[in-house]
Design a protein around this motif. Structure first.
Motif, PDB file in Angstrom:
ATOM      1  N   ALA A   1       0.831  -1.198   0.000  1.00 50.92           N
ATOM      2  CA  ALA A   1       0.000   0.000   0.000  1.00 50.92           C
ATOM      3  C   ALA A   1       0.866   1.249   0.000  1.00 50.92           C
ATOM      4  CB  ALA A   1      -0.930   0.006   1.213  1.00 50.92           C
ATOM      5  N   GLY A   2       0.817   1.989  -1.080  1.00 52.68           N
ATOM      6  CA  GLY A   2       1.527   3.258  -1.160  1.00 52.68           C
ATOM      7  C   GLY A   2       0.662   4.381  -0.610  1.00 52.68           C
ATOM      8  N   LEU A   3       1.165   5.067   0.412  1.00 55.22           N
ATOM      9  CA  LEU A   3       0.379   6.103   1.081  1.00 55.22           C
ATOM     10  C   LEU A   3       0.503   7.435   0.344  1.00 55.22           C
ATOM     11  CD1 LEU A   3       1.297   5.256   4.786  1.00 55.22           C
ATOM     12  CD2 LEU A   3      -0.594   4.375   3.399  1.00 55.22           C
TER      13      LEU A   3
ATOM     14  N   GLU B   1       5.450   5.219   1.987  1.00 55.81           N
ATOM     15  CA  GLU B   1       5.152   6.487   1.329  1.00 55.81           C
ATOM     16  C   GLU B   1       5.552   6.427  -0.144  1.00 55.81           C
ATOM     17  OE1 GLU B   1       3.658   9.124   2.552  1.00 55.81           O
ATOM     18  OE2 GLU B   1       3.591   8.536   4.684  1.00 55.81           O
ATOM     19  N   LEU B   2       4.672   6.924  -0.995  1.00 51.97           N
ATOM     20  CA  LEU B   2       5.047   7.131  -2.383  1.00 51.97           C
ATOM     21  C   LEU B   2       5.904   8.386  -2.485  1.00 51.97           C
ATOM     22  CD1 LEU B   2       1.686   6.367  -4.243  1.00 51.97           C
ATOM     23  CD2 LEU B   2       3.640   4.836  -3.901  1.00 51.97           C
ATOM     24  N   ALA B   3       6.676   8.475  -3.540  1.00 51.39           N
ATOM     25  CA  ALA B   3       7.481   9.678  -3.766  1.00 51.39           C
ATOM     26  C   ALA B   3       6.566  10.862  -4.069  1.00 51.39           C
ATOM     27  CB  ALA B   3       8.450   9.442  -4.916  1.00 51.39           C
TER      28      ALA B   3
ATOM     29  N   VAL C   1      12.454   0.289   1.061  1.00 44.66           N
ATOM     30  CA  VAL C   1      11.259  -0.425   0.594  1.00 44.66           C
ATOM     31  C   VAL C   1      11.535  -1.046  -0.767  1.00 44.66           C
ATOM     32  CG1 VAL C   1       8.854  -0.147  -0.132  1.00 44.66           C
ATOM     33  CG2 VAL C   1       9.682   1.003   1.934  1.00 44.66           C
ATOM     34  N   VAL C   2      12.190  -0.299  -1.627  1.00 42.12           N
ATOM     35  CA  VAL C   2      12.568  -0.834  -2.942  1.00 42.12           C
ATOM     36  C   VAL C   2      13.444  -2.064  -2.775  1.00 42.12           C
ATOM     37  CG1 VAL C   2      13.767  -0.333  -5.105  1.00 42.12           C
ATOM     38  CG2 VAL C   2      12.369   1.438  -4.011  1.00 42.12           C
TER      39      VAL C   2
END
Length: 237
Positions: A95-97, A122-124, A154-155
């Motif tokens: 899940a990307g926030l 978190e997404l960028a 995360v990556v």
């Protein structure tokens, strides 16, 4: 795209509505797990209208007999498989926030889809949906766009999980929506023709080594609206 997919799987297509111009991206609003369907809570009012489609709800409830999980009226944005990339083979969620999904929204989707575990991150800045920067393909491969994920750790974690079958997308592949792909069958991965053209030889070889044939459809007009092929697919499990 409908005709191309129909050669691989049974396809259901619902009529469009001029009042819901973004409804060609149904995966944000409707998602399924075996025996259940989930209605998401969209961030923007124009997309919230899509959740009220009685014909789609009746298809799931009356035709398929699925149980409803309606998240559309609670306050936390949770744009389903746009915000949440699901590894169906493992029961895992990613899940990307962003403004399209907060922590509570991720928790609600996790429960509604019956997942074993969900990783939140978190997404960028500037990214809006996880499925534009990450794809999990048949549980055995992944396409990751590192620039779209805020934390490099995360990556690294995702890459480690799916190694050696990981495409680490370069900026050109990222911009061409290579991360917005989907494995419609265990042997085929589908993406837009633009993404297909942008794939490097190394990326294509990684997908082939994972057992996938790359298939594509020209959808440049759709991509001009900010989404690509994966966004147009609402999967039925």
């Amino acid at each position: 795209m409908h005709h191309a997919f129909a050669g691989v799987l049974p396809i259901v297509c619902f009529a469009g509505d001029p009042e819901t111009p973004d409804a060609l991206f149904p995966n944000n609003v409707f998602a399924t797990a075996p025996g259940r369907y989930v209605v998401g809570r969209m961030r923007h009012p124009v997309r919230q209208r899509e959740a009220g489609r009685g014909d789609i709800r009746r298809f799931f409830s009356d035709v398929l007999g699925y149980r409803e999980y309606d998240l559309s009226t609670q306050p936390h944005a949770c744009e389903l498989t746009g915000a949440l990339v699901v590894d169906r083979a493992r029961g895992l969620g990613f899940a990307g926030l962003s403004e399209r999904c907060d922590e509570e929204g991720a928790r609600l989707m996790h429960e509604a889809l019956g997942l074993r575990a969900t990783l939140m991150f978190e997404l960028a800045p500037g990214e809006y949906h996880t499925n534009v920067v990450l794809a999990v393909l048949a549980g055995r491969a992944a396409v990751v766009c590192p620039a779209g994920i805020a934390d490099p750790a995360v990556v690294d974690a995702i890459t480690t999980l799916y190694a050696p079958h990981v495409v680490t997308a370069c900026p050109r592949e990222h911009a061409a929506f290579a991360g917005n792909c989907i494995a419609l069958t265990p042997e085929t991965v589908w993406m837009s023709a633009g993404a297909d053209r942008a794939l490097s030889a190394a990326s294509r070889a990684t997908l082939v080594a994972a057992g996938f044939q790359v298939r594509s459809v020209e959808i440049d007009a759709i991509e001009a609206g900010g989404g690509s092929l994966r966004c147009c697919v609402g999967e039925i499990y």
